[in-house]
Design a protein around this motif. Structure first.
Motif, PDB file in Angstrom:
ATOM      1  N   ALA A  25     103.452  77.793  37.477  1.00  0.00           N
ATOM      2  CA  ALA A  25     103.226  77.519  35.988  1.00  0.00           C
ATOM      3  C   ALA A  25     101.781  77.647  35.701  1.00  0.00           C
ATOM      4  O   ALA A  25     101.320  78.175  34.722  1.00  0.00           O
ATOM      5  CB  ALA A  25     103.430  75.870  35.637  1.00  0.00           C
ATOM      6  N   ILE A  26     100.753  77.336  36.742  1.00  0.00           N
ATOM      7  CA  ILE A  26      99.448  77.531  36.433  1.00  0.00           C
ATOM      8  C   ILE A  26      99.215  78.907  36.720  1.00  0.00           C
ATOM      9  O   ILE A  26      98.280  79.398  35.837  1.00  0.00           O
ATOM     10  CB  ILE A  26      98.789  76.535  37.734  1.00  0.00           C
ATOM     11  CG1 ILE A  26      98.958  75.140  37.460  1.00  0.00           C
ATOM     12  CG2 ILE A  26      97.205  77.161  37.542  1.00  0.00           C
ATOM     13  CD1 ILE A  26      98.321  74.534  38.583  1.00  0.00           C
ATOM     14  N   ARG A  34      95.432  81.610  29.131  1.00  0.00           N
ATOM     15  CA  ARG A  34      95.484  80.381  28.345  1.00  0.00           C
ATOM     16  C   ARG A  34      94.838  79.013  29.240  1.00  0.00           C
ATOM     17  O   ARG A  34      94.947  77.933  28.870  1.00  0.00           O
ATOM     18  CB  ARG A  34      96.909  79.770  28.391  1.00  0.00           C
ATOM     19  CG  ARG A  34      97.713  80.827  27.429  1.00  0.00           C
ATOM     20  CD  ARG A  34      97.131  81.275  25.992  1.00  0.00           C
ATOM     21  NE  ARG A  34      97.837  82.024  25.182  1.00  0.00           N
ATOM     22  CZ  ARG A  34      98.750  82.011  24.493  1.00  0.00           C
ATOM     23  NH1 ARG A  34      99.691  80.861  24.661  1.00  0.00           N
ATOM     24  NH2 ARG A  34      99.558  83.086  23.896  1.00  0.00           N
ATOM     25  N   LEU A  35      94.487  79.330  30.596  1.00  0.00           N
ATOM     26  CA  LEU A  35      93.593  78.508  31.293  1.00  0.00           C
ATOM     27  C   LEU A  35      92.482  79.191  31.823  1.00  0.00           C
ATOM     28  O   LEU A  35      92.659  80.439  31.974  1.00  0.00           O
ATOM     29  CB  LEU A  35      94.652  78.103  32.511  1.00  0.00           C
ATOM     30  CG  LEU A  35      95.690  77.069  32.299  1.00  0.00           C
ATOM     31  CD1 LEU A  35      96.352  76.868  33.759  1.00  0.00           C
ATOM     32  CD2 LEU A  35      95.245  75.733  31.846  1.00  0.00           C
ATOM     33  N   ASN A  36      91.441  78.418  32.062  1.00  0.00           N
ATOM     34  CA  ASN A  36      90.230  79.157  32.912  1.00  0.00           C
ATOM     35  C   ASN A  36      89.618  78.300  33.781  1.00  0.00           C
ATOM     36  O   ASN A  36      88.479  78.452  34.350  1.00  0.00           O
ATOM     37  CB  ASN A  36      89.106  79.431  31.528  1.00  0.00           C
ATOM     38  CG  ASN A  36      88.520  78.216  31.057  1.00  0.00           C
ATOM     39  OD1 ASN A  36      88.961  77.057  31.247  1.00  0.00           O
ATOM     40  ND2 ASN A  36      87.492  78.630  29.998  1.00  0.00           N
ATOM     41  N   ALA A  37      90.553  77.516  34.210  1.00  0.00           N
ATOM     42  CA  ALA A  37      89.971  76.716  35.538  1.00  0.00           C
ATOM     43  C   ALA A  37      91.379  75.949  36.087  1.00  0.00           C
ATOM     44  O   ALA A  37      92.250  75.503  35.560  1.00  0.00           O
ATOM     45  CB  ALA A  37      89.109  75.815  35.098  1.00  0.00           C
ATOM     46  N   THR A  38      91.350  75.856  37.522  1.00  0.00           N
ATOM     47  CA  THR A  38      92.365  74.894  38.174  1.00  0.00           C
ATOM     48  C   THR A  38      91.429  74.423  39.386  1.00  0.00           C
ATOM     49  O   THR A  38      90.835  75.204  40.121  1.00  0.00           O
ATOM     50  CB  THR A  38      93.429  75.941  38.497  1.00  0.00           C
ATOM     51  OG1 THR A  38      94.547  74.938  39.043  1.00  0.00           O
ATOM     52  CG2 THR A  38      93.332  77.022  39.582  1.00  0.00           C
ATOM     53  N   SER A  39      92.146  73.396  39.754  1.00  0.00           N
ATOM     54  CA  SER A  39      91.566  72.684  41.221  1.00  0.00           C
ATOM     55  C   SER A  39      92.719  72.597  41.980  1.00  0.00           C
ATOM     56  O   SER A  39      93.855  72.196  41.605  1.00  0.00           O
ATOM     57  CB  SER A  39      91.117  71.265  40.849  1.00  0.00           C
ATOM     58  OG  SER A  39      91.933  70.390  39.941  1.00  0.00           O
ATOM     59  N   VAL A  40      92.424  72.864  43.278  1.00  0.00           N
ATOM     60  CA  VAL A  40      93.227  73.155  44.276  1.00  0.00           C
ATOM     61  C   VAL A  40      93.342  72.089  45.264  1.00  0.00           C
ATOM     62  O   VAL A  40      92.333  71.360  45.700  1.00  0.00           O
ATOM     63  CB  VAL A  40      93.136  74.335  45.070  1.00  0.00           C
ATOM     64  CG1 VAL A  40      94.073  74.589  46.238  1.00  0.00           C
ATOM     65  CG2 VAL A  40      93.016  75.673  44.203  1.00  0.00           C
ATOM     66  N   MET A  41      94.680  71.425  45.676  1.00  0.00           N
ATOM     67  CA  MET A  41      94.875  70.412  46.417  1.00  0.00           C
ATOM     68  C   MET A  41      94.959  71.032  48.034  1.00  0.00           C
ATOM     69  O   MET A  41      96.269  71.218  48.137  1.00  0.00           O
ATOM     70  CB  MET A  41      95.918  69.562  46.129  1.00  0.00           C
ATOM     71  CG  MET A  41      96.081  68.911  44.838  1.00  0.00           C
ATOM     72  SD  MET A  41      97.338  67.964  44.502  1.00  0.00           S
ATOM     73  CE  MET A  41      97.418  66.528  45.451  1.00  0.00           C
ATOM     74  N   VAL A  42      94.135  70.764  48.666  1.00  0.00           N
ATOM     75  CA  VAL A  42      94.133  71.526  50.145  1.00  0.00           C
ATOM     76  C   VAL A  42      95.056  70.595  50.957  1.00  0.00           C
ATOM     77  O   VAL A  42      95.571  70.975  52.087  1.00  0.00           O
ATOM     78  CB  VAL A  42      92.888  71.960  50.801  1.00  0.00           C
ATOM     79  CG1 VAL A  42      92.052  72.762  50.120  1.00  0.00           C
ATOM     80  CG2 VAL A  42      91.987  70.652  51.164  1.00  0.00           C
ATOM     81  N   VAL A  43      95.536  69.298  50.723  1.00  0.00           N
ATOM     82  CA  VAL A  43      96.284  68.528  51.486  1.00  0.00           C
ATOM     83  C   VAL A  43      97.713  68.705  50.938  1.00  0.00           C
ATOM     84  O   VAL A  43      98.642  67.988  51.306  1.00  0.00           O
ATOM     85  CB  VAL A  43      95.685  67.243  51.258  1.00  0.00           C
ATOM     86  CG1 VAL A  43      94.396  67.140  52.160  1.00  0.00           C
ATOM     87  CG2 VAL A  43      95.649  66.504  50.105  1.00  0.00           C
ATOM     88  N   HIS A 238      98.049  69.431  33.040  1.00  0.00           N
ATOM     89  CA  HIS A 238      98.829  69.277  34.242  1.00  0.00           C
ATOM     90  C   HIS A 238     100.056  70.039  34.027  1.00  0.00           C
ATOM     91  O   HIS A 238     101.397  69.450  34.000  1.00  0.00           O
ATOM     92  CB  HIS A 238      99.200  67.822  34.615  1.00  0.00           C
ATOM     93  CG  HIS A 238      98.146  67.016  34.962  1.00  0.00           C
ATOM     94  ND1 HIS A 238      97.377  66.378  34.272  1.00  0.00           N
ATOM     95  CD2 HIS A 238      97.401  66.866  36.149  1.00  0.00           C
ATOM     96  CE1 HIS A 238      96.422  65.752  34.735  1.00  0.00           C
ATOM     97  NE2 HIS A 238      96.494  65.987  35.972  1.00  0.00           N
ATOM     98  N   PRO A 239     100.027  71.349  33.627  1.00  0.00           N
ATOM     99  CA  PRO A 239     101.432  72.208  33.565  1.00  0.00           C
ATOM    100  C   PRO A 239     102.221  72.453  34.639  1.00  0.00           C
ATOM    101  O   PRO A 239     101.634  72.264  36.030  1.00  0.00           O
ATOM    102  CB  PRO A 239     100.642  73.543  32.998  1.00  0.00           C
ATOM    103  CG  PRO A 239      99.429  73.623  33.469  1.00  0.00           C
ATOM    104  CD  PRO A 239      99.030  72.122  33.639  1.00  0.00           C
ATOM    105  N   GLY A 240     103.294  72.646  34.601  1.00  0.00           N
ATOM    106  CA  GLY A 240     104.134  72.700  35.852  1.00  0.00           C
ATOM    107  C   GLY A 240     105.667  72.650  35.374  1.00  0.00           C
ATOM    108  O   GLY A 240     105.789  72.587  34.412  1.00  0.00           O
ATOM    109  N   GLU A 259     103.611  70.473  28.839  1.00  0.00           N
ATOM    110  CA  GLU A 259     102.327  70.983  28.644  1.00  0.00           C
ATOM    111  C   GLU A 259     102.283  72.560  28.594  1.00  0.00           C
ATOM    112  O   GLU A 259     101.599  73.351  28.108  1.00  0.00           O
ATOM    113  CB  GLU A 259     101.543  70.313  29.530  1.00  0.00           C
ATOM    114  CG  GLU A 259     101.160  68.887  29.391  1.00  0.00           C
ATOM    115  CD  GLU A 259      99.893  68.289  30.127  1.00  0.00           C
ATOM    116  OE1 GLU A 259      99.379  69.149  30.790  1.00  0.00           O
ATOM    117  OE2 GLU A 259     100.229  67.226  30.402  1.00  0.00           O
ATOM    118  N   HIS A 260     102.952  72.996  29.575  1.00  0.00           N
ATOM    119  CA  HIS A 260     103.151  74.460  29.944  1.00  0.00           C
ATOM    120  C   HIS A 260     103.839  74.973  28.840  1.00  0.00           C
ATOM    121  O   HIS A 260     103.247  76.145  28.277  1.00  0.00           O
ATOM    122  CB  HIS A 260     104.211  74.696  31.109  1.00  0.00           C
ATOM    123  CG  HIS A 260     104.323  76.381  31.400  1.00  0.00           C
ATOM    124  ND1 HIS A 260     105.261  76.872  30.813  1.00  0.00           N
ATOM    125  CD2 HIS A 260     103.546  76.964  31.979  1.00  0.00           C
ATOM    126  CE1 HIS A 260     105.363  78.093  31.093  1.00  0.00           C
ATOM    127  NE2 HIS A 260     104.184  78.361  31.799  1.00  0.00           N
TER     128      HIS A 260
END
Length: 280
Positions: A25-26, A34-43, A238-240, A259-260
């Motif tokens: 979705a992201i 439609r987005l210009n940033a995302t943050s990544v969970m490395v765990v 929080h799209p998904g 949201e998506h």
């Protein structure tokens, strides 16, 4: 006639790496502009070379897309450092317990800093560079007992990054989701002071907090989030797409699809234009 230039803001999708449906979705929204940033969970369980390459490909075609680290210190995820404490059944503490431990000064800043340095190193290993920004899953970067260690880790391992604070520009504004937003206002006040002292840049204002369980109309919420948001302000989203992994790890499920759907619709660019806001 108002010919003022549109305000450039950040629209950041959290939780890349949480589940395949979230990742898809992201990437879809980034590819649509439609987005210009995302943050990544490395765990997270859905992060690896293929998912990183797919995200980098999507971001490469975006005129302005930042990729950051979604620092994670709460359950149901496991730390990268073997000696991290306290734990609950091998996992980070649940959000309420972690916040309470921070408020009561029961967290070890050294262990927090080491874990965040490990997550920053994992991001660099995956992406070949430091993150553009660093924020926190469930806003853990704002917690007392965490924020100083968080800022030290960012300063050390990602000196060019900015960090996310969760306070509104005008806390008295009548925004939906006010109870959660008020908590973030309070927690963010000290975070901003400490970030300023450390000379680490941060977003001037924040929006996007609301009661997910109520499943409100996200388009209505977004209109409130954009109202009065200044240049450089940040809206969290929080799209998904719901899948088994997401259902097993996070209570926020079907609202992600809502949201998506809004962000992918024609209603969203119309709303941006009406509010003189741009993502590019």
């Amino acid at each position: 006639m108002n010919d003022a230039a549109p305000r450039r803001i950040w629209l950041c999708a959290d939780d890349y790496g949480l589940a395949d449906g979230v990742n898809r979705a992201i990437r879809d929204l980034i590819s649509r502009g439609r987005l210009n940033a995302t943050s990544v969970m490395v765990v997270g369980p859905a992060i690896g070379r293929a998912e990183v390459a797919a995200l980098q490909d999507a971001a490469a075609n975006s005129p302005r897309c930042a990729i950051g680290l979604h620092a994670t210190l709460t359950a149901p995820f496991r730390p990268l450092t073997m000696y991290f404490r306290p734990l609950d059944g091998g996992l980070f503490l649940p959000f309420p317990t972690m916040l309470r431990s921070g408020l009561l000064r029961r967290l070890d800043p050294g262990m927090i800093e080491d874990e965040l340095l490990a997550q920053l190193a994992a991001f660099k290993e995956l992406f070949g560079r430091a993150p553009d920004f660093v924020d926190g899953h469930q806003h853990a970067q704002l917690f007392p007992g965490v924020r100083d260690a968080f800022l030290r880790a960012v300063k050390d391992a990602a000196p060019g990054a900015w960090v996310r604070q969760g306070g509104r520009l005008k806390p008295v504004a009548k925004l939906l989701g006010a109870p959660k937003a008020l908590v973030l206002d309070v927690l963010s006040a000290q975070f901003r002071k400490r970030a300023a002292i450390a000379e680490i840049p941060f977003n001037p204002a924040f929006a996007g907090a609301y009661d997910f369980s109520q499943q409100p109309d996200f388009g209505v919420l977004m209109r409130h989030f954009l109202d009065g948001l200044p240049e450089g302000g940040l809206v969290m989203c929080h799209p998904g797409f719901v899948d088994e992994t997401l259902e097993s790890l996070d209570p926020l499920t079907t609202q992600r699809e809502a949201e998506h759907a809004f962000l992918a619709s024609d209603r969203f660019p119309t709303l941006l234009a009406a509010n003189k806001v741009t993502l590019s």
